[in-house]
Motif scaffolding. Sequence first.
Motif, short mmCIF file in Angstrom:
data_model
loop_
_atom_site.label_atom_id
_atom_site.label_comp_id
_atom_site.label_asym_id
_atom_site.label_seq_id
_atom_site.Cartn_x
_atom_site.Cartn_y
_atom_site.Cartn_z
N ASP A 50 0.86 -1.18 0.00
CA ASP A 50 0.00 0.00 0.00
C ASP A 50 0.90 1.23 0.00
O ASP A 50 2.12 1.11 -0.11
CB ASP A 50 -0.92 -0.02 1.23
N THR A 51 0.33 2.40 0.13
CA THR A 51 1.13 3.62 0.10
C THR A 51 1.89 3.79 1.41
O THR A 51 1.58 3.15 2.43
CB THR A 51 0.24 4.84 -0.12
N ALA A 57 -0.60 5.01 3.99
CA ALA A 57 -1.48 3.96 4.50
C ALA A 57 -0.74 3.04 5.45
O ALA A 57 -1.29 2.60 6.47
CB ALA A 57 -2.07 3.16 3.35
N ASN A 58 0.52 2.73 5.16
CA ASN A 58 1.32 1.91 6.07
C ASN A 58 1.51 2.61 7.42
O ASN A 58 1.49 1.96 8.46
CB ASN A 58 2.67 1.59 5.44
N ARG A 102 3.55 3.69 -3.45
CA ARG A 102 3.31 2.34 -2.95
C ARG A 102 4.63 1.70 -2.56
O ARG A 102 5.68 1.96 -3.15
CB ARG A 102 2.60 1.48 -3.99
#
Length: 542
Positions: A413-414, A417-418, A454
């Motif tokens: 994920d980006t 997001a992480n 990502r």
Amino acid sequence: MWADLARVLRLWAPRRAALAGALLVAMASALTGLAILALAGQGVAAGLAGAGAAALLALRPLVLLRPALRWLERYASHAAAFRALADTRVWFFRRLAERMPGGIGHRGGGDLLGRLIGDVDALDRLYLAALVPGAAALAALLAIAALLGAAPGLLALVALPLVVALILPQLLAPRVARAATEAAEARGALRAAATDPLAGMEDLLAAGAEERAQARLAEADRRMMAAQRRLARRGALAGALGMLLGQAALLGALGWGLAGGAPPLALLAVLLAAAFAEPLSLLPRAGAALAFAGAGARRLFEAADTPPPVSTPAGPAPEPADATLALEGVEFAWTPGRPVLRGASFMLKPGERVAILGPSGSGKSSLAALLQRLRDPDSGRITLGGVDLALLPPEEVRRRITVLSQHARIFDDTVAANLRIAAPDAPEAALWRALAKAGLARKVEGLPHGLDTRCGEGGTLLSGGEARRLALARALLPAAPILVLDEPTAGLDAETERAFLQTLAAAAEGRSLLLLSHRLAGVEQLHRAYRWVDGVLLEAPA
């Protein structure tokens, strides 16, 4: 099986209005089909006497209404079922999270994936292939009984096979249950045989074991196909029985008419039996659907009902006085008779930086699990601000103690997001501050899409050091007063390791830091150090 299916229906209680509404639409659709043929028969019979226009005119709105109801039935039933399945999947995931907070452990990832997806999806058969056609058939049967009630003999000839067809699924389901269970387990084994080698493809190829993996996959596929064939044979037998019962009802109506019964009533009975053929054809197969859904439900509840490793206190939790962390004579073993911690004791005061050193298997990761309340000590206690961790809910403990494990995962994920896994509502400015503390802000600024870049599966688009710094930034994002690092430099080269450890002093400023490692690199700024000796903590030079 029946208890499991009843439990599924209780899980679907929040969706009862939508589920019940779709059943009513299915019943209305079935009744409309009967009404069309009943009026058509009446019109034909009256037409022979020259007075069938009224009955045929009454068909017009029903002919338009029937397809509309069929469409609404399909839409409403599938929409309600899919929402109920989504609720079930979330419920199952939450139960797994409570029971396996430290990871899947001895359970295979492919097996759990099969339960989360395949076994949950199998539950739609309970509703779409059993309850919906069952409700439609019941409504049609009651209507037939009302229309043919004036001729008890005719009613018996037509309705008796239909009643048998209605109860046939309940009779067949237990006989099919074993085949359905075997098929569900075979599908789970096939998923495991496919996903496990894919997850470890690099090691598989390095060991030259791809042919063995292929053979295992082929054998799992063979077993699944054999189980599916056994289940299909039982389903085909049920379908044949349904067709036989439908023909029996039709022949009963014809026989009654040929034996001297009133022709209009006989014609009506023939048409009603023909109209019942559609819901009737689905009923016997509903037995296999019930068995299949029952097998999926059993596998779900088997995993979801395992006892949680820690309990949540029933009453309100006391408030810790401060962030002082202490172990007092803690003993712990993952397997009875093989203790990992033997009377371990130490204290971490607010703002201190302490290291605990020991070789692999000495108990460092076990201590990290205890500090997160993934498990509770067998004896002794761990306190936070004077309060036993066992008196605090696990989520409260994890809000105050953040652990960066050696296996911290970077998701595909980006970057943002992480990071937000640890703090979903964190603003962008907080993300940049955490990245700056971890020494990764400049790197992310230079990425093509910044925070929206990502990371790749497992962080493959980052270097090893960058992935560890991203995991550190994620651990720094919450305002937890205690930061525990479990082998944070595992897999890093010496230069990257030293650079990472030099970052820690500034990154952990204002927090207590507990470093769990097999050795020191010489750049750590510590107040104290302990070493594991046969499960006991002994103070060592820092």
